[in-house]
Structure formats: C-alpha cells, structure tokens
Design a protein around this motif. Structure first.
Motif, mmCIF file in Angstrom:
data_model
loop_
_atom_site.group_PDB
_atom_site.id
_atom_site.type_symbol
_atom_site.label_atom_id
_atom_site.label_comp_id
_atom_site.label_asym_id
_atom_site.label_seq_id
_atom_site.Cartn_x
_atom_site.Cartn_y
_atom_site.Cartn_z
ATOM 1 N N MET A 42 0.848 -1.206 0.000
ATOM 2 C CA MET A 42 0.000 0.000 0.000
ATOM 3 C C MET A 42 0.877 1.247 0.000
ATOM 4 O O MET A 42 1.942 1.275 0.593
ATOM 5 C CB MET A 42 -0.895 -0.020 1.244
ATOM 6 N N ASN A 43 0.438 2.253 -0.682
ATOM 7 C CA ASN A 43 1.147 3.523 -0.710
ATOM 8 C C ASN A 43 1.231 4.119 0.697
ATOM 9 O O ASN A 43 0.256 4.172 1.425
ATOM 10 C CB ASN A 43 0.363 4.466 -1.625
ATOM 11 N N LEU A 44 2.412 4.588 1.060
ATOM 12 C CA LEU A 44 2.579 5.079 2.424
ATOM 13 C C LEU A 44 2.119 6.518 2.602
ATOM 14 O O LEU A 44 2.444 7.171 3.584
ATOM 15 C CB LEU A 44 4.036 4.909 2.858
ATOM 16 N N SER A 45 1.365 7.010 1.637
ATOM 17 C CA SER A 45 0.795 8.347 1.829
ATOM 18 C C SER A 45 -0.263 8.321 2.931
ATOM 19 O O SER A 45 -0.668 9.356 3.427
ATOM 20 C CB SER A 45 0.190 8.868 0.530
ATOM 21 N N LEU A 46 -0.680 7.112 3.308
ATOM 22 C CA LEU A 46 -1.635 6.999 4.427
ATOM 23 C C LEU A 46 -0.843 7.036 5.724
ATOM 24 O O LEU A 46 -0.746 6.059 6.436
ATOM 25 C CB LEU A 46 -2.410 5.686 4.326
ATOM 26 N N LYS A 47 -0.220 8.153 5.983
ATOM 27 C CA LYS A 47 0.663 8.178 7.155
ATOM 28 C C LYS A 47 -0.054 8.795 8.352
ATOM 29 O O LYS A 47 -0.798 9.768 8.205
ATOM 30 C CB LYS A 47 1.936 8.956 6.851
ATOM 31 N N PRO A 48 0.202 8.238 9.520
ATOM 32 C CA PRO A 48 -0.393 8.838 10.709
ATOM 33 C C PRO A 48 0.135 10.252 10.885
ATOM 34 O O PRO A 48 1.314 10.507 10.664
ATOM 35 C CB PRO A 48 0.093 7.931 11.846
ATOM 36 N N SER A 49 -0.712 11.156 11.247
ATOM 37 C CA SER A 49 -0.249 12.509 11.468
ATOM 38 C C SER A 49 0.445 12.578 12.822
ATOM 39 O O SER A 49 0.250 11.728 13.685
ATOM 40 C CB SER A 49 -1.419 13.493 11.445
ATOM 41 N N ALA A 50 1.263 13.593 12.996
ATOM 42 C CA ALA A 50 2.015 13.728 14.242
ATOM 43 C C ALA A 50 1.138 14.283 15.362
ATOM 44 O O ALA A 50 1.491 14.231 16.526
ATOM 45 C CB ALA A 50 3.204 14.646 14.031
ATOM 46 N N SER A 51 -0.013 14.794 14.994
ATOM 47 C CA SER A 51 -0.793 15.555 15.973
ATOM 48 C C SER A 51 -1.433 14.683 17.057
ATOM 49 O O SER A 51 -1.572 15.099 18.181
ATOM 50 C CB SER A 51 -1.874 16.362 15.272
ATOM 51 N N ALA A 52 -1.834 13.498 16.707
ATOM 52 C CA ALA A 52 -2.515 12.695 17.720
ATOM 53 C C ALA A 52 -2.334 11.221 17.395
ATOM 54 O O ALA A 52 -2.344 10.816 16.230
ATOM 55 C CB ALA A 52 -3.999 13.033 17.749
ATOM 56 N N GLU A 53 -2.182 10.448 18.399
ATOM 57 C CA GLU A 53 -2.034 9.011 18.200
ATOM 58 C C GLU A 53 -3.361 8.445 17.698
ATOM 59 O O GLU A 53 -4.431 8.854 18.145
ATOM 60 C CB GLU A 53 -1.665 8.348 19.525
ATOM 61 N N GLY A 54 -3.279 7.502 16.784
ATOM 62 C CA GLY A 54 -4.490 6.884 16.278
ATOM 63 C C GLY A 54 -5.187 7.682 15.207
ATOM 64 O O GLY A 54 -6.231 7.284 14.707
ATOM 65 N N GLU A 55 -4.597 8.831 14.847
ATOM 66 C CA GLU A 55 -5.245 9.665 13.826
ATOM 67 C C GLU A 55 -4.532 9.468 12.491
ATOM 68 O O GLU A 55 -3.309 9.521 12.424
ATOM 69 C CB GLU A 55 -5.161 11.129 14.248
ATOM 70 N N THR A 56 -5.295 9.224 11.464
ATOM 71 C CA THR A 56 -4.714 9.003 10.145
ATOM 72 C C THR A 56 -5.261 10.056 9.203
ATOM 73 O O THR A 56 -6.474 10.277 9.153
ATOM 74 C CB THR A 56 -5.083 7.603 9.625
ATOM 75 N N PHE A 57 -4.350 10.694 8.488
ATOM 76 C CA PHE A 57 -4.755 11.757 7.578
ATOM 77 C C PHE A 57 -4.573 11.282 6.136
ATOM 78 O O PHE A 57 -3.521 10.765 5.781
ATOM 79 C CB PHE A 57 -3.897 12.997 7.831
ATOM 80 N N VAL A 58 -5.617 11.442 5.331
ATOM 81 C CA VAL A 58 -5.528 11.041 3.924
ATOM 82 C C VAL A 58 -6.002 12.192 3.047
ATOM 83 O O VAL A 58 -7.110 12.705 3.228
ATOM 84 C CB VAL A 58 -6.393 9.789 3.645
#
Lengths: 242, 293
Positions: A1-17
């Motif tokens: 899978m493309n790693l553009s689905l990276k967790p954001s640094a702002s909060a644990e468990g949050e994924t930004f797409v």
C-alpha cells in the motif's frame, strides 16, 4: 500500500488522507482492511471533491471525518463506523447502512438512507427527493426539509424532519414512523396522519436525543404519519393504487 | 446516463477562462458519457455579422473554402466558423451548398459557436481547443446514447434557432407527437433524436414571443419524460428538471458565475467553489439567468 496513508504527528491513532494525492481505492481498501481492534480509530479525509463511494462498506468502529463535499453512496452499507461529512453529500448517502452513524453537515441529495437497515443518519441541511426510500430500520433525522416521494415503501425505522416534506410523503408505506414538524405538500397512497400518543412522543424524543437536539425543538409541533395498511394485501378495489 | 455541464459568467473578468473552465468540467463528466461530446460557446460577435459553425468530413480545407466563399473561415479540426454580414447570409449559404455539399451548417448566431463529435469527451474538447476559447457562457454534454445512434448528428448540443442550443440528460416519451406538431408549425427537426425535438420546441415557443423562461415553463406541460435540460440563448442560460427529478443536477452560484453539472465532481475545480452557494435545482422549477436583464 502507498505510504501516503501516514499517521499525522498531531494525535495518536489519527490518520490523515489527502484524496488529492491518494487514490480513493487505496483509502477504501485501507479502511476495509482495518481490524476490529485497530488503533487507527480516527481518519481525517481531505479534498473529497465530490468523489463517489467514499468510506463505503466499512465494518469497524472507527470515525471518519471528511472535510468537504462527497459524491454518490458515501458510507454506503456502513456497519459500526461513524462518518462525518463536513459538506454536502451526493445521491444515496448511507444507502443500505446496517449500523453506525452518518452525519452530513450540509445538504444531502436524493435517496439519502435508501434501503438502510439500521444506524442513525443525521442531515443538518435539506435532503432532496426520495429520502429514506424503502428504509428498513434506519433512523433518519433531517434538520431541514425533504423532497418529494420520501419514505416511499418505507418498511421500518423512523424519519424525523424538522422542516417540510415534499409531495407524496410515505407512498405505499409499511411500518416506518414519520415525524414532520413543518408542512407536508401531500401524502402518498396509503399514508395517513396518525395520533401522536405518549409512546410516539417518547420515541421521537429518543431520536432527537440521538441526534443531539433534544430540547432544541418542541416535540408538540410534530405530526406523525404512518401506514393506513390498506395496501398490504392485494385487493381489487385498490388496483388503481398499486 | 449522460453528463451535462454549463457555465454562465456574471462578471467579465473570467471570460478569458470560460473555455478552460468548461473543458475541465467536461473532462470529469467523461465517466457519465463516453460516446460523444459537444459544447456551445457564446463568444465575441461582430455587430451586423452572423457566425455560421460549419462541420465537414475529416480533412476539409476550411481555409480554402473561406477563400472560395470570400469570407474567412476559422478552422478548428472538423469544424470551422464562418463570419458573414447578415445581409449576405442567404447567398453565402447557397454558395456553400454549391461549393461544398458535404459541409453542414450546425449552428448559427451572432455569438454562438457549436462543436460536437463522436469520441471520448476529453479528446473531443482538446481536438477543438475548447480550453483556449473565451466567452460569456457555454454549455456542454457528454453522451451515453439511449434513444438514437452514436453519431455526430446525435451528439449534443442541438441548435434549432439562431444563438439557441440545448443539452439534455434523459429521454422524452412524447417526442414523436411533438415532432409532428413542430412539423405543422414549419420547424424542421433534422435527426431522429428526442433531444433535438426539445430544442426545436423551445425555438418554436420563443419564435412565438416567449422568453426563455416562459418557453421552459410551457415545456413542463408539453414535454413528457425524463429530462434535465440546460439551454443557452444569446444572452440567457436556463435550467429545467422534470417533475420527478429523475436525472441528477447540481448548481453552484457565486458573485462571478452560475455553474451547472450533473454531479458535484465537475464543479469541484471551479474558482471560489468552497464558498459558492451549492444547491440542487428543484423539480419542475424554471431557472434562468439573463445578461441583458
């Protein structure tokens, strides 16, 4: 899978797409692969740009926040997930939902909540024609108005409308319960106004509470509509209504 | 299915961008209609002159044809735009029929130019260099044929009167009857296409003195079937959906433009869309905008 689905640094468990860069198929595929005990419980989706079938077919208790308007069938077939759309939704939002929550902060197009078996669909704006068509157990709360032919052949569940309803509300209705605060342009075949008893006021209150607006609206302003149950079985006298 | 797009500018500042904006909208609507595409653009006109949009077989030498006719033809692929003084229109048409019998006049008007062809809409738009065109308003269509064959003649828009054109998503059920009515009134419908009948019906109403809005209002009573129409006139832009709202439609309005599309996706790239008023046109309600008003 493309790693553009990276967790954001702002909060644990949050994924930004960002759908401007990540193909929608990758997003939906990632959502479908989530395990029931996933730690990726909050997904924030940017630039939906009206794309179709965003977050359709989910079956995990995660929250998806979509920042902008979505196209057809958003969160269709949803189970368990909470999907929040910060914008308008196209045709068939929450169609065939089984459980979970879908909250559209803008308007919804036609056939919102169509055929859905369960869960809660809240629309802050208006929903256009055929809202809740053939609904089978979903609860729909529309804070604005709904278009024509809404709750057509609706079988179970509730449709609560704070505004007005268009023509032919509840045509060929089965056992869904319809609560409308504003005007109804016309009732469809076999749909009638019914007495609002205490049990119905309690039911309506529970749906308003689920939608977070209990106390903000006066329950006594609503009217209840339901099936006259004359079209359930074929009768030759009703042939023109079938 | 079919896809429709339309753009009506309220302010001159976006006029140079009209073609680029419409082209991008048309590209996105390829998904709804991959068979063929077409568009009409209301660009600059010269007072006293009429523009004839010509369509010829591949390889037609429009420059040479212009020389023969004594009026320049601006070529764009299989189409060319011939600008002639109003007084000479009849004689130029006669000369055209004589010199190039296989070249057809597909649209006329003071400002309208009309292009359509079979093929993927994105390819059709780039073949005609839509992205370079400027103007005040434009409508476009991507076709998935239902009622008649996939031919250039069957592609939209249909133009049945000067500066008038129509695109249609849906299918009409009483087009044969309306066609007979129009024939009695002397309006020729050239193709077997139901949408051309709708275009000719509006022409018939406007010829009788209706405004675009009034003509659309009358079509609610006289045209039966599924339709979302977007129509253009020299200064106007109208939208109408059938009373059941069978076919999708979404619009966006800002201080600068009114835009129409079959799906929001086609509007998503427009400038200022984030703050536009986005709404679905209501069934059986006539919407129209007029620059002259």
């Amino acid at each position: 899978m493309n790693l553009s689905l990276k967790p954001s640094a702002s909060a644990e468990g949050e994924t930004f797409v960002d759908l401007a860069h990540t193909p929608l198929r990758e997003l939906n595929s990632a959502l479908h692969k989530l395990a029931a005990d996933t730690n990726q419980t909050l997904w924030k989706i940017a630039n939906p740009a009206g794309r179709h079938a965003i977050a359709a077919g989910l079956d995990v208790p995660v929250t998806i926040e979509i920042d902008g308007p979505v196209g057809y069938y958003c969160a269709g077939m949803n189970k368990q997930a909470s999907v929040i759309v910060h914008g308008n939704a196209g045709v068939g939002v929450a169609e065939n939902m089984m459980s979970g929550l879908i909250h559209v902060k803008g308007d919804a197009s036609q056939a919102a909540g169509a055929t859905a078996h369960g869960g809660l669909l809240v629309i802050d704006g208006n929903a256009s024609a055929r809202c809740g068509i053939s609904m089978k157990g979903i609860d729909i709360v529309v804070k604005g108005s709904i278009g024509h032919m809404s709750a057509f052949m609706a079988q179970a569940g509730t449709l609560t409308v704070l505004g007005d309803a268009g023509e032919a509300l509840g045509d060929s209705l089965y056992e869904a319960k319809l609560f409308v605060r504003g005007s109804v342009a016309s009732l469809g075949a076999d749909c009638i106004e019914k007495e609002m008893r205490e049990e119905h006021r309690a039911l309506l209150a529970s749906k308003l509470e689920a939608a977070g607006i209990l106390g903000e609206v006066d329950i006594s302003e609503f009217r209840r509509y339901g099936s006259a149950r004359t079209l359930y079985h074929f009768h030759v006298d009703n042939v023109s209504s079938y | 299915m079919c896809g429709i797009v339309g753009l009506f500018l309220k302010q001159p500042k976006l006029e140079p961008e009209l073609g680029a904006m419409l082209s991008q909208m048309l590209d996105i609507m390829c998904d709804r209609g991959p068979d063929s595409a077409g568009f009409a653009v209301y660009g600059a006109g010269t007072p006293g002159f009429v523009k004839l949009t010509l369509r010829g077989p591949a390889g037609t030498d429009f420059t040479a044809l212009g020389t023969q006719l004594g009026h320049p033809v601006i070529a764009r692929g299989t189409h060319g735009v011939l600008s002639v003084p109003e007084a000479e229109e009849a004689s130029v048409r006669a000369a055209l029929a004589r010199l190039a019998p296989d070249v057809r006049v597909v649209g006329t008007g003071a400002r309208m130019e009309l292009y359509k062809e079979v093929g993927l809409p994105a390819d059709v738009a780039s073949r005609f260099k839509l992205e370079t065109m400027s103007g005040t308003h434009a409508i476009g269509h991507t076709r998935m044929a239902t009622e008649s064959a996939v031919t250039t003649d069957g592609a939209h828009p249909f133009s049945t009167g000067p500066d008038q054109c129509l695109v249609h998503n849906g299918s009409l059920s009483n087009h044969a009857g309306v066609r007979r009515l129009l024939a009695r009134e002397g309006l020729e419908v050239k193709t077997e296409n139901d949408s051309e009948v709708a275009a000719a019906y509006l022409t018939y109403r406007m010829r009788g003195g209706d405004t675009l809005g009034e003509a659309l209002e009358h079509s609610l009573g006289d045209l039966d079937g599924f339709y979302t129409f977007v129509v253009g006139t020299e200064s106007g832009f109208g939208v109408l959906r059938d009373p059941i709202a069978c076919k999708p439609a979404v619009m966006a309005e800002t201080d600068d433009y009114v835009a129409f599309a079959s799906e929001y996706r086609a509007l998503a790239g427009l400038p200022g869309i984030e703050t536009a008023r986005v709404f679905e046109p209501e069934p059986a309600k006539v919407y129209f905008w007029d620059r002259a008003a």
